[in-house]
Design a protein around this motif. Sequence first.
Motif, PDB file in Angstrom:
ATOM      1  N   LEU A 276       4.204   0.278   4.207  1.00 18.32           N
ATOM      2  CA  LEU A 276       3.102  -0.670   4.827  1.00 18.32           C
ATOM      3  C   LEU A 276       3.343  -1.878   5.366  1.00 18.32           C
ATOM      4  N   VAL A 277       3.040  -1.915   6.851  1.00 17.50           N
ATOM      5  CA  VAL A 277       3.361  -3.049   7.519  1.00 17.50           C
ATOM      6  C   VAL A 277       1.849  -3.906   8.002  1.00 17.50           C
ATOM      7  N   GLY A 278       0.861  -3.195   7.883  1.00 18.09           N
ATOM      8  CA  GLY A 278      -0.408  -3.811   7.884  1.00 18.09           C
ATOM      9  C   GLY A 278      -0.877  -4.505   6.767  1.00 18.09           C
ATOM     10  N   ILE A 279      -1.666  -5.400   6.681  1.00 19.24           N
ATOM     11  CA  ILE A 279      -2.142  -6.171   5.603  1.00 19.24           C
ATOM     12  C   ILE A 279      -3.595  -6.076   5.464  1.00 19.24           C
ATOM     13  N   PRO A 280      -4.128  -5.207   4.834  1.00 21.64           N
ATOM     14  CA  PRO A 280      -5.655  -5.064   4.415  1.00 21.64           C
ATOM     15  C   PRO A 280      -6.207  -6.332   3.603  1.00 21.64           C
ATOM     16  N   GLN A 281      -7.255  -6.803   3.779  1.00 21.79           N
ATOM     17  CA  GLN A 281      -7.843  -7.977   2.895  1.00 21.79           C
ATOM     18  C   GLN A 281      -8.183  -7.373   1.443  1.00 21.79           C
ATOM     19  N   LYS A 282      -8.527  -6.138   1.098  1.00 20.72           N
ATOM     20  CA  LYS A 282      -8.800  -5.788  -0.177  1.00 20.72           C
ATOM     21  C   LYS A 282      -7.425  -4.871  -0.740  1.00 20.72           C
ATOM     22  N   PRO A 283      -7.399  -4.862  -2.033  1.00 26.19           N
ATOM     23  CA  PRO A 283      -6.235  -4.288  -2.704  1.00 26.19           C
ATOM     24  C   PRO A 283      -6.541  -2.608  -2.367  1.00 26.19           C
ATOM     25  N   LEU A 284      -5.322  -1.915  -2.238  1.00 28.86           N
ATOM     26  CA  LEU A 284      -5.560  -0.620  -2.087  1.00 28.86           C
ATOM     27  C   LEU A 284      -5.530   0.236  -3.301  1.00 28.86           C
ATOM     28  N   GLU A 285      -6.420   1.273  -3.505  1.00 30.54           N
ATOM     29  CA  GLU A 285      -6.583   2.252  -4.277  1.00 30.54           C
ATOM     30  C   GLU A 285      -5.236   3.479  -4.518  1.00 30.54           C
ATOM     31  N   LEU A 286      -4.793   3.500  -5.501  1.00 28.02           N
ATOM     32  CA  LEU A 286      -3.463   4.494  -5.556  1.00 28.02           C
ATOM     33  C   LEU A 286      -3.438   5.102  -6.877  1.00 28.02           C
ATOM     34  N   SER A 287      -3.356   6.371  -6.855  1.00 29.21           N
ATOM     35  CA  SER A 287      -3.469   7.329  -8.026  1.00 29.21           C
ATOM     36  C   SER A 287      -1.885   7.560  -8.416  1.00 29.21           C
ATOM     37  N   ALA A 288      -1.453   7.231  -9.562  1.00 28.96           N
ATOM     38  CA  ALA A 288      -0.029   7.460 -10.025  1.00 28.96           C
ATOM     39  C   ALA A 288       0.443   8.909  -9.673  1.00 28.96           C
ATOM     40  N   PHE A 289      -0.652   9.730  -9.930  1.00 30.23           N
ATOM     41  CA  PHE A 289      -0.350  11.305  -9.573  1.00 30.23           C
ATOM     42  C   PHE A 289       0.189  11.634  -8.051  1.00 30.23           C
ATOM     43  N   SER A 290      -0.409  10.948  -7.178  1.00 31.87           N
ATOM     44  CA  SER A 290      -0.031  11.214  -5.908  1.00 31.87           C
ATOM     45  C   SER A 290       1.333  10.882  -5.505  1.00 31.87           C
ATOM     46  N   LEU A 291       2.038   9.990  -6.316  1.00 35.04           N
ATOM     47  CA  LEU A 291       3.431   9.534  -6.348  1.00 35.04           C
ATOM     48  C   LEU A 291       4.382  10.283  -7.101  1.00 35.04           C
ATOM     49  N   ILE A 292       3.864  10.746  -8.209  1.00 29.20           N
ATOM     50  CA  ILE A 292       4.827  11.572  -9.307  1.00 29.20           C
ATOM     51  C   ILE A 292       4.908  12.865  -8.704  1.00 29.20           C
ATOM     52  N   MET A 293       3.956  13.292  -8.226  1.00 26.43           N
ATOM     53  CA  MET A 293       4.170  14.916  -7.825  1.00 26.43           C
ATOM     54  C   MET A 293       4.630  14.684  -6.214  1.00 26.43           C
ATOM     55  N   GLY A 294       6.005  14.797  -6.458  1.00 24.93           N
ATOM     56  CA  GLY A 294       6.775  14.787  -5.187  1.00 24.93           C
ATOM     57  C   GLY A 294       7.963  13.637  -4.892  1.00 24.93           C
ATOM     58  N   ARG A 295       7.636  12.836  -6.121  1.00 27.47           N
ATOM     59  CA  ARG A 295       8.599  11.652  -5.992  1.00 27.47           C
ATOM     60  C   ARG A 295       8.524  10.913  -4.776  1.00 27.47           C
ATOM     61  N   LYS A 296       7.218  10.384  -4.512  1.00 26.90           N
ATOM     62  CA  LYS A 296       6.984   9.957  -3.315  1.00 26.90           C
ATOM     63  C   LYS A 296       7.198   8.184  -3.330  1.00 26.90           C
ATOM     64  N   ILE A 297       7.346   7.757  -2.140  1.00 26.59           N
ATOM     65  CA  ILE A 297       7.516   5.946  -2.316  1.00 26.59           C
ATOM     66  C   ILE A 297       6.581   5.449  -1.590  1.00 26.59           C
ATOM     67  N   ILE A 298       5.824   4.339  -2.119  1.00 30.90           N
ATOM     68  CA  ILE A 298       5.011   3.646  -1.373  1.00 30.90           C
ATOM     69  C   ILE A 298       5.603   2.229  -1.265  1.00 30.90           C
ATOM     70  N   THR A 299       5.789   1.637  -0.247  1.00 32.81           N
ATOM     71  CA  THR A 299       6.639   0.305  -0.059  1.00 32.81           C
ATOM     72  C   THR A 299       6.119  -0.608   1.016  1.00 32.81           C
ATOM     73  N   GLY A 300       6.526  -1.510   1.342  1.00 34.20           N
ATOM     74  CA  GLY A 300       6.040  -2.497   2.339  1.00 34.20           C
ATOM     75  C   GLY A 300       7.423  -3.221   2.892  1.00 34.20           C
ATOM     76  N   SER A 301       7.106  -3.777   4.029  1.00 37.11           N
ATOM     77  CA  SER A 301       7.959  -4.497   5.150  1.00 37.11           C
ATOM     78  C   SER A 301       7.492  -5.563   5.734  1.00 37.11           C
ATOM     79  N   ALA A 302       8.300  -6.578   5.872  1.00 41.28           N
ATOM     80  CA  ALA A 302       7.641  -7.885   6.529  1.00 41.28           C
ATOM     81  C   ALA A 302       8.711  -8.120   7.606  1.00 41.28           C
ATOM     82  N   MET A 303       8.372  -7.939   9.015  1.00 44.27           N
ATOM     83  CA  MET A 303       9.154  -8.486   9.917  1.00 44.27           C
ATOM     84  C   MET A 303      10.717  -8.374   9.939  1.00 44.27           C
ATOM     85  N   GLY A 304      11.638  -9.047  10.239  1.00 41.59           N
ATOM     86  CA  GLY A 304      12.949  -8.894  10.077  1.00 41.59           C
ATOM     87  C   GLY A 304      13.992 -10.184  10.108  1.00 41.59           C
TER      88      GLY A 304
END
Length: 360
Positions: A276-304
Motif C-alpha cells: 500500500l502506498v495510497g492512504i485511504p481515509q477509512k480503515p481497510l477491511e481485511l480477512s485473515a483467511f485471505s492472507l493465511i491461504m497463500g502465505r500472502k503479505i500486505i504491507t506499506g511503504s512511505a517515500m524513500g
Amino acid sequence: MAKSLESEHPIKAYGYAARDSSGVLSPLTFSRRATGEKDVRFKVLYCGICHTDLHFVKNEWGISTFPAIPGHEIVGMVTEVGSKVDNFKVGDKVGVGCLVGSCRSCQSCANDLENYCPKQILTYGSPYYDGTFTYGGYSDHMVANEHFVLRWPENLPLDSGSPLLCAGITTYSPLRHFGLDKPGLKVGVVGLGGLGHVAVKFAKAFGAEVTVFSTTPAKKQEALDGLKADHFIVSKDPEQMKSVAGSLDGIIDTVSATHPIAPLLSVLKPSGKLVLVGIPQKPLELSAFSLIMGRKIITGSAMGGMKETQEMLDFAAEHGITADIELIPIDYVNTAMERVFKSDVRYRFVIDVANSLKTA
C-alpha cells in the motif's frame, strides 16, 4: 508576543497558502530563515501538486497547521550556499522532496532511511528545529540543509521530472525494497493516477510484466498504448479478476480512496506481496483467511530516504522516465485542486512557479 509570519525570519518570501480547512489557497507574504552554514537556498522553478497537498489543506487527516503552504515536489536553481556546503554551488539545478529534516542519529537515519525517522521533518506543516513551521514549494524560494537537497540530473526535465520527488520515489522504493525490480516478474499496479502511471513506468523499466487494475474501463487504451502496460483489468469485474487469480508476484496499490482489498489479494501468487502506498481515509477491511491461504503479505511503504531518492532520479534520467503532466500557472491552483479531487488530471499538475508567481 509571537512574531508574525513576515518577521519570524529575516528573509522575505511569498507563496500561496490555505488559511483554514476550506483548502482555498491565496497569496501570502511570509519569511524564511537566513542561509545557515550547511544550507542551500534556491529559487523555486516548478512544483508538482500531490494528492497529499489536497488532504493537508483540507485537514482531512486532522494534523494540519494553518496557514499551510503545500508542495513537496520542488525543483529549482541554487542562488546561495552556506560556508560549509560541500555538494552544491550557485547555479546548480536541485530538488527537494517530502523531507527537510530528521534526527540524523537514529538507526533509520544511520541506514539512509530518514523517511522512517521518528523525528522526521516534513517539507511543509512540520515544526522545524527552531520551533517554527515548515512551508512548501508553492512559493518563490526555499532553503534547506544540503543533506535534504537532491542533485538534479542534467538530462532530466525540470517540469515533468518534479513529480518524481514524491510520486516517483513513493513507487520506486517499494519496487526495489520488496524485490519487485527483477526482469520477468509479474507486477500489478492498482490505480492509474499520479502515482500509478509512474509506477507502471518504473516497473516496465525494471523488466516486469505489468498489469494495471482500474475501476475505469476507459483507461484501458491509456494503460496499454500510452504507458505500455502489458495487461489491463477492470477491478470491479469479477470475471476479469478471476482470469488473473494467483498470477502476480506483487502489487503496488496507489489508490487513496477506500476500496476492497480481498480481490487484490486473490490475484497474488503464494507469498505474493500487496504494497500500500495510497492512504485511504477509512480503515481497510481485511480477512485473515485471505492472507493465511497463500502465505500472502500486505504491507506499506512511505517515500524513500535521501540516498534512494537520488538513486531514483538518476535511474529515471537514465531510462527517460518522467511524469505525464499538465503545466499550470499558480493562480489556477484552486481549480487544479478541485480537479485533483475529481481525478480529472492526466496525470499530475505541475505549477510553473517561476513564470507565474508574482511577488508582492
